[in-house]
Design a protein around this motif. Structure first.
Motif, PDB file in Angstrom:
ATOM      1  N   ALA A  67     -40.874  49.425  36.809  1.00  0.00           N
ATOM      2  CA  ALA A  67     -41.101  49.650  35.384  1.00  0.00           C
ATOM      3  C   ALA A  67     -40.130  48.874  34.504  1.00  0.00           C
ATOM      4  N   PRO A  69     -39.232  45.612  34.011  1.00  0.00           N
ATOM      5  CA  PRO A  69     -39.597  44.430  33.227  1.00  0.00           C
ATOM      6  C   PRO A  69     -40.354  44.757  31.943  1.00  0.00           C
ATOM      7  N   ASP A  70     -41.296  45.691  31.994  1.00  0.00           N
ATOM      8  CA  ASP A  70     -42.067  46.009  30.795  1.00  0.00           C
ATOM      9  C   ASP A  70     -41.204  46.678  29.731  1.00  0.00           C
ATOM     10  N   ARG A  73     -39.214  43.855  28.186  1.00  0.00           N
ATOM     11  CA  ARG A  73     -40.062  43.071  27.275  1.00  0.00           C
ATOM     12  C   ARG A  73     -40.282  43.814  25.952  1.00  0.00           C
ATOM     13  N   ALA A  74     -40.513  45.118  26.023  1.00  0.00           N
ATOM     14  CA  ALA A  74     -40.744  45.899  24.807  1.00  0.00           C
ATOM     15  C   ALA A  74     -39.508  45.887  23.921  1.00  0.00           C
ATOM     16  N   LEU A  98     -40.312  37.575  34.047  1.00  0.00           N
ATOM     17  CA  LEU A  98     -39.424  38.183  33.058  1.00  0.00           C
ATOM     18  C   LEU A  98     -38.564  37.130  32.384  1.00  0.00           C
ATOM     19  N   ASP A 101     -40.599  35.316  29.838  1.00  0.00           N
ATOM     20  CA  ASP A 101     -40.938  36.135  28.678  1.00  0.00           C
ATOM     21  C   ASP A 101     -39.730  36.504  27.825  1.00  0.00           C
TER      22      ASP A 101
END
Length: 346
Positions: A67, A69-70, A73-74, A98, A101
């Protein structure tokens, strides 16, 4: 006062919260959790809600690695600095994605604490004095994967170098008296895997990785570190070096730990010295923290200082990614029984 919010509130997140309670310059203003529950800080069920209501200066993620990486990013999408628990992504593809991004934004740090632990910090300071000359090899047998790689790279000053890795595994019985939850009360041995790898960084620099299942908590296995240099070597808490013509000396690193015998100051780490040289001085005297708590507090204060623009990056995403990319190369080499060269972020 610099504020942060946690994403997740499991075992590691709770450590960050607990340590922050003892810091005057950092405060935890909330935690993002999947479902509302009673916590010692305000609980939020979404990152948007947390950022809107708590307005933290930075985030600390402590979620399952899949969980991570997301969440990172957020945070980057909101323009909020984030310190991500290790590793920042679970696998090779995830690390590269990652980096593509979020790497260029300069908002992501990694919560790699091992070189901030008093013993390792003192050893690193000793090596930096030049007492053993130029470090050429680091052998670590204490902690797993990216943590061990971080120690190896840090002592070698390997920077952005890739590593050529050759690894193998063996399985043997071993009693396992303790784990994260405490004493297991299991007297009999069970199969434990030992992974040993050589890491070649080029230019005469190399590392040896040696880890047995649960070694970080299993006190039936010593934790060992060896740093070899051109003019001597450091073995755990002792140094042998060439002090002059026909003069070889052995000197111990000595920790001043209060609270023993008739020392009534209370249990605490004070200093670690090499002869008359102070290599390390506890920046949080009087807290009675263990080494991991001291390192975690050092991470939080360094992150807060960086967020305020008053200090360097604690441990950039590129460094954390390199650690895990080499750790993944170790596992791949052992899986395939062949030499593997690590990749770089990107």
């Amino acid at each position: 006062m610099t504020s942060f919010a946690l994403v997740g509130f499991g075992w590691r997140a709770a450590t960050f919260w607990r340590v922050a309670q003892g810091l005057s310059e950092v405060t935890c203003v909330g935690a993002v959790v999947r479902s509302a529950r009673a916590l010692p800080v305000p609980a939020f069920t979404s990152l948007d809600e947390c950022l809107r209501e708590a307005r933290p200066d930075f985030l600390v993620t402590a979620v399952p690695r899949a969980a991570n990486p997301d969440v990172i990013r957020a945070a980057v999408a909101h323009g909020v600095p984030v310190m991500a628990e290790t590793p920042p992504a679970p696998d090779l593809e995830g690390l590269h994605a990652l980096w593509r991004d979020a790497g260029a934004e300069g908002l992501v740090q990694v919560a790699e604490q091992y070189l901030l632990m008093p013993s390792h910090a003192a050893r690193l300071a000793a090596v930096h004095t030049g007492i053993i000359g130029t470090p050429t090899q680091v052998q670590v047998s204490s902690t797993h994967q990216y943590h061990a790689v971080s120690i190896i790279r840090g002592f070698l000053g390997a920077g952005d170098a890739t590593a050529t890795v050759r690894a193998s595994r063996t399985v043997a019985p071993l009693a396992d008296p303790q784990n994260r939850q405490g004493w297991t009360d299991e007297p009999g041995p069970k199969p434990a895997t030992t992974t040993i790898a050589t890491l070649d960084f080029g230019d005469g620099r190399s590392g040896v990785y040696d880890f047995t299942t649960n070694q970080s908590r299993n006190l039936l296995r010593f934790r060992r570190i060896l740093v070899r240099g051109t003019h001597g070597e450091l073995r755990d808490d002792e140094i042998v070096h060439l002090a002059g013509p026909r003069a070889i000396t052995r000197t111990a690193l000595v920790r001043r730990q209060t609270g023993h015998d008739l020392d009534l100051d209370g249990f605490d780490t004070q200093t670690i010295t090499l002869g008359d040289r102070i290599l390390y001085q506890n920046p949080f005297p009087g807290r009675r923290w263990n080494d991991d708590e001291i390192a975690t507090a050092s991470l939080l204060t360094a992150m807060a200082t960086w967020v305020r623009g008053d200090g360097p990056e604690p441990y950039p995403l590129a460094e954390g990614a390199r650690d895990h990319l080499i750790a993944l190369a170790v596992e791949e080499s052992a899986d395939l029984d062949r030499t593997v060269t690590s990749t770089t972020p990107g």
